[in-house]
Design a protein around this motif. Structure first.
Motif, mmCIF file in Angstrom:
data_model
loop_
_atom_site.group_PDB
_atom_site.id
_atom_site.type_symbol
_atom_site.label_atom_id
_atom_site.label_comp_id
_atom_site.label_asym_id
_atom_site.label_seq_id
_atom_site.Cartn_x
_atom_site.Cartn_y
_atom_site.Cartn_z
ATOM 1 N N VAL A 6 0.860 -1.181 0.000
ATOM 2 C CA VAL A 6 0.000 0.000 0.000
ATOM 3 C C VAL A 6 0.899 1.234 0.000
ATOM 4 C CG1 VAL A 6 -1.738 1.303 1.284
ATOM 5 C CG2 VAL A 6 -1.857 -1.205 1.220
ATOM 6 N N TYR A 7 0.728 2.077 -1.011
ATOM 7 C CA TYR A 7 1.524 3.294 -1.137
ATOM 8 C C TYR A 7 0.899 4.408 -0.305
ATOM 9 C CZ TYR A 7 3.882 0.901 -4.932
ATOM 10 O OH TYR A 7 4.608 -0.009 -5.662
ATOM 11 N N VAL A 8 1.751 5.155 0.379
ATOM 12 C CA VAL A 8 1.280 6.235 1.252
ATOM 13 C C VAL A 8 1.542 7.581 0.579
ATOM 14 C CG1 VAL A 8 1.513 7.368 3.493
ATOM 15 C CG2 VAL A 8 1.605 4.864 3.332
ATOM 16 N N PHE A 9 0.468 8.281 0.319
ATOM 17 C CA PHE A 9 0.480 9.599 -0.323
ATOM 18 C C PHE A 9 0.142 10.609 0.768
ATOM 19 C CE2 PHE A 9 -1.709 13.123 -2.260
ATOM 20 C CZ PHE A 9 -1.356 13.224 -3.592
ATOM 21 N N ASP A 10 1.095 11.459 1.121
ATOM 22 C CA ASP A 10 0.860 12.417 2.201
ATOM 23 C C ASP A 10 0.531 13.791 1.626
ATOM 24 O OD1 ASP A 10 1.344 12.981 5.322
ATOM 25 O OD2 ASP A 10 2.037 14.678 4.126
ATOM 26 N N THR A 11 -0.574 14.358 2.095
ATOM 27 C CA THR A 11 -1.000 15.674 1.623
ATOM 28 C C THR A 11 -1.052 16.698 2.752
ATOM 29 O OG1 THR A 11 -2.690 16.839 0.321
ATOM 30 C CG2 THR A 11 -3.461 15.071 1.786
ATOM 31 N N THR A 12 -0.227 16.487 3.787
ATOM 32 C CA THR A 12 -0.141 17.445 4.892
ATOM 33 C C THR A 12 0.205 18.840 4.388
ATOM 34 O OG1 THR A 12 0.574 15.697 6.415
ATOM 35 C CG2 THR A 12 1.042 17.965 7.067
ATOM 36 N N LEU A 13 1.112 18.918 3.428
ATOM 37 C CA LEU A 13 1.598 20.208 2.948
ATOM 38 C C LEU A 13 0.685 20.853 1.917
ATOM 39 C CD1 LEU A 13 5.397 19.356 2.673
ATOM 40 C CD2 LEU A 13 4.202 20.550 4.512
ATOM 41 N N ARG A 14 -0.350 20.142 1.491
ATOM 42 C CA ARG A 14 -1.319 20.723 0.558
ATOM 43 C C ARG A 14 -2.705 20.772 1.193
ATOM 44 N NH1 ARG A 14 -6.152 19.999 -1.686
ATOM 45 N NH2 ARG A 14 -5.713 17.776 -2.007
ATOM 46 N N ASP A 15 -3.354 19.649 1.363
ATOM 47 C CA ASP A 15 -4.695 19.644 1.941
ATOM 48 C C ASP A 15 -4.658 20.038 3.420
ATOM 49 O OD1 ASP A 15 -7.423 19.329 2.104
ATOM 50 O OD2 ASP A 15 -7.442 17.354 1.191
ATOM 51 N N GLY A 16 -3.653 19.552 4.123
ATOM 52 C CA GLY A 16 -3.540 19.878 5.545
ATOM 53 C C GLY A 16 -3.292 21.349 5.785
ATOM 54 N N GLU A 17 -2.553 21.980 4.888
ATOM 55 C CA GLU A 17 -2.196 23.381 5.067
ATOM 56 C C GLU A 17 -3.348 24.319 4.722
ATOM 57 O OE1 GLU A 17 1.268 26.581 4.044
ATOM 58 O OE2 GLU A 17 0.085 25.596 2.513
ATOM 59 N N GLN A 18 -4.433 23.784 4.196
ATOM 60 C CA GLN A 18 -5.583 24.613 3.864
ATOM 61 C C GLN A 18 -6.414 24.984 5.096
ATOM 62 O OE1 GLN A 18 -6.152 22.606 -0.572
ATOM 63 N NE2 GLN A 18 -7.908 22.791 0.748
ATOM 64 N N VAL A 19 -6.045 24.443 6.247
ATOM 65 C CA VAL A 19 -6.748 24.774 7.490
ATOM 66 C C VAL A 19 -6.382 26.198 7.896
ATOM 67 C CG1 VAL A 19 -7.057 24.168 9.914
ATOM 68 C CG2 VAL A 19 -6.680 22.371 8.214
ATOM 69 N N PRO A 20 -7.349 27.030 8.242
ATOM 70 C CA PRO A 20 -7.026 28.390 8.702
ATOM 71 C C PRO A 20 -6.047 28.378 9.865
ATOM 72 C CG PRO A 20 -9.389 28.166 8.334
ATOM 73 C CD PRO A 20 -8.807 26.788 8.189
ATOM 74 N N GLY A 21 -4.985 29.167 9.740
ATOM 75 C CA GLY A 21 -3.991 29.262 10.795
ATOM 76 C C GLY A 21 -2.879 28.248 10.720
ATOM 77 N N CYS A 22 -2.933 27.330 9.752
ATOM 78 C CA CYS A 22 -1.922 26.268 9.660
ATOM 79 C C CYS A 22 -0.898 26.503 8.548
ATOM 80 C CB CYS A 22 -2.599 24.914 9.436
ATOM 81 S SG CYS A 22 -3.424 24.275 10.909
ATOM 82 N N GLN A 23 -0.881 27.692 7.970
ATOM 83 C CA GLN A 23 0.019 27.941 6.852
ATOM 84 C C GLN A 23 1.487 27.935 7.307
ATOM 85 O OE1 GLN A 23 -3.003 29.666 7.215
ATOM 86 N NE2 GLN A 23 -3.717 28.176 5.724
ATOM 87 N N LEU A 24 2.333 27.399 6.453
ATOM 88 C CA LEU A 24 3.754 27.274 6.739
ATOM 89 C C LEU A 24 4.573 28.100 5.766
ATOM 90 C CD1 LEU A 24 4.027 23.394 7.232
ATOM 91 C CD2 LEU A 24 3.720 25.132 9.002
ATOM 92 N N THR A 25 5.750 28.512 6.203
ATOM 93 C CA THR A 25 6.709 29.129 5.293
ATOM 94 C C THR A 25 7.367 28.035 4.449
ATOM 95 O OG1 THR A 25 8.563 28.930 6.825
ATOM 96 C CG2 THR A 25 7.170 30.904 7.021
ATOM 97 N N THR A 26 8.064 28.454 3.407
ATOM 98 C CA THR A 26 8.755 27.473 2.562
ATOM 99 C C THR A 26 9.782 26.679 3.364
ATOM 100 O OG1 THR A 26 8.426 28.766 0.553
ATOM 101 C CG2 THR A 26 10.261 27.210 0.552
ATOM 102 N N VAL A 27 10.519 27.366 4.233
ATOM 103 C CA VAL A 27 11.526 26.682 5.052
ATOM 104 C C VAL A 27 10.864 25.639 5.952
ATOM 105 C CG1 VAL A 27 13.221 26.983 6.903
ATOM 106 C CG2 VAL A 27 13.151 28.608 5.000
ATOM 107 N N GLU A 28 9.747 26.004 6.559
ATOM 108 C CA GLU A 28 9.029 25.049 7.424
ATOM 109 C C GLU A 28 8.508 23.857 6.624
ATOM 110 O OE1 GLU A 28 7.226 27.974 10.909
ATOM 111 O OE2 GLU A 28 6.222 27.875 8.958
ATOM 112 N N LYS A 29 8.032 24.121 5.411
ATOM 113 C CA LYS A 29 7.551 23.023 4.568
ATOM 114 C C LYS A 29 8.680 22.051 4.227
ATOM 115 C CE LYS A 29 3.592 25.225 2.324
ATOM 116 N NZ LYS A 29 2.969 25.559 1.030
#
Length: 501
Positions: A6-29
């Protein structure tokens, strides 16, 4: 291809970051992306390049920084989005374009004002265009959870024929029940003639609390890619939790599926994402919540201490947590109290456990939880008399503070029978007092942790102060108790000094 992988596709940096207040800088990403790489994630959805210059640049920089996972960029089904994604992915060692369009009649009518036939045409055109830039193209059929199965099968067959190598069947609104979603995946397996040419992916939202269950149902019916986020973060109620899916597949060996996730890194990345995205993990969150391996019931504590598997189906060390927690409350038994006292170094052959347990119950009735500091107080630690004639003792404490006065403190200590006194200023009364003590001690001591807690609540309450100091690379704890916060702080600091000297 391993049919049980089973392949794991992580979308923390795209779908997860769409939460208000959860935006990250490029360095943090980049920091999160490298942790995902170390975790063993197969595909990282790095962003939605057309959405903003910042998102575009983040995809570029993640593509440079991460080499093992596939780097994926999201697009809508149009050439402008796809061009932006292709440009952002130009440095990726392995790249994927993720494009798609709505598949439910609700979306087709009310979002696109279109027809089924036109939507399929747009889907096919987008996949064909994306294939000009990469052989790895994923197509998402948005709101597939509410789509007509026959039409969905027609759409999926068309995009696979156009070149899609992964087909994503999202339950975008978290609508499906597990049996419904599993049946939908099975329907596609049985009715899409070229389904063997692509991997089926599942992307489930948690609006009804069923994201993980639906994801597992999808896998059991033929999906071989799971789309997740760390801690289950995401829009509205969130996405499927990566740690939950990974540990379900690892725990239920009988299912026969496996991932490349290094589960021992789960807790580390969970705490990193929690901190960076400022999205606290709920205490009872599965796998990574602070109570996930905590036990407060006396019956449970006794069972866990006798044999961990009595009440734990997972070993906390498997997800990167050092050990379970035996939380002391009024419901805890003697076995749990004895366990904690031994852990703190008390010699049980010198203790009347029954008498200590009765005092413990009295304290526990007044407090919800009993900490190590509470046990120290229960056993009499933190009092100068425990250190005998060699104790450092406070014989005078005088503090002046207010607004606009600068805090000043005078402290007199008795050290080995000799009185020493000093005065100092500080940015507050506690800081001034510690500065005065430093002027007497004249040693390199660093205050590493300082916390104040009311024992029971109320302005007349006894305050409990916990301090941790560092000296020559070692940590020492001090505890102090008083209705006066400054006095409690001084005694906590002196308690730590006595343990050093």
């Amino acid at each position: 291809m391993d049919k049980n992988r089973v392949y794991v596709f992580d979308t923390t940096l795209r779908d997860g970051e769409q939460v208000p207040g959860c935006q990250l800088t490029t360095v943090e990403k980049i920091i999160v992306a490298k942790k995902l790489e170390a975790l063993g994630v197969d595909i990282i959805e790095a962003g939605f390049p057309i959405s903003s210059p910042g998102d575009f640049q983040s995809v570029v920089e993640i593509s440079k920084a991460v080499t093992e996972p596939v780097i994926c960029a999201l697009t809508r089904a149009n050439t402008t989005d796809i061009d932006a994604a292709a440009e952002a992915l130009r440095f990726a060692k392995r790249k994927r374009i993720h494009t798609g369009i709505g598949s439910s009649d609700i979306h087709i009518k009310h979002k696109f004002n279109s027809t089924r036939e036109q939507i399929v045409e747009r889907a096919v055109a987008a996949v064909k265009y994306a294939r000009k830039f990469t052989d790895d193209v994923e197509f998402f059929a948005e709101d597939a959870g509410r789509a007509d199965n026959a039409f969905l099968a027609q759409m999926i067959e068309a995009v696979i024929a156009a070149g899609a190598t992964t087909v994503n069947i999202p339950d975008t609104n978290g609508y499906c029940l597990p049996n419904q979603y599993g049946a939908k995946i099975k329907y596609l397996v049985d009715h899409v003639s070229n389904i063997d040419k692509a991997i089926i992916s599942v992307h489930c939202h948690n609006d009804l609390g069923l994201a993980t269950a639906n994801t597992i149902a999808g896998v059991m019916n033929g999906a071989r890619q799971v789309e997740c986020t760390i801690n289950g973060i995401g829009e509205r109620a969130g996405n499927t939790s990566l740690e939950e899916v990974a540990m379900i597949l690892k725990t239920h060996h009988g299912l026969g599926y496996h991932t490349n996730i290094n589960s021992k890194g789960i807790y580390d990345i969970s705490t990193l994402v929690e901190k960076m995205m400022r999205m606290p993990v709920q205490a009872n969150k599965a796998i990574v919540g602070r109570n996930a391996f905590a036990h407060s019931s006396g019956i449970h504590q006794d069972g866990v201490l006798k044999h961990r598997e009595n009440y734990e189906i997972l070993n906390p060390e498997d997800v990167g947590i050092n050990s379970n927690s035996i939380i002391l409350t009024a419901r805890s038994g003697r076995h749990a109290l004895k366990h904690h006292l031994e852990r703190l170094g008390y010699k049980m052959d010198k203790i009347n456990l029954d008498e200590v347990y009765q005092r413990f119950l009295e304290m526990a009735d007044k407090k919800k939880e009993i900490s190590d500091a509470d046990l120290q107080q229960l056993m009499g630690d933190g009092d100068d008399k425990n250190y005998g004639d060699k104790a450092i003792k406070v014989t005078l404490l005088q503090v002046v503070c207010g607004d606009p006065l600068r805090p000043m403190a005078t402290v007199k200590l008795r050290i080995n029978g000799e009185d020493r006194e000093a005065s100092a200023a500080g940015n507050g009364p506690v800081n001034a007092t510690i500065n005065a003590i430093h002027a007497i001690i004249k040693d390199d001591i660093e205050l590493d942790e300082f916390s104040i807690q009311a024992m029971h609540g109320g302005s007349e309450d006894v305050s409990k102060v916990n301090m941790r100091v560092k000296h020559n690379g070692q940590s020492f704890y001090g505890f102090g108790y008083s209705t006066d916060i400054v006095n409690a702080s001084v005694h906590a600091y002196v308690d730590a000094l006595n343990k050093i000297y």
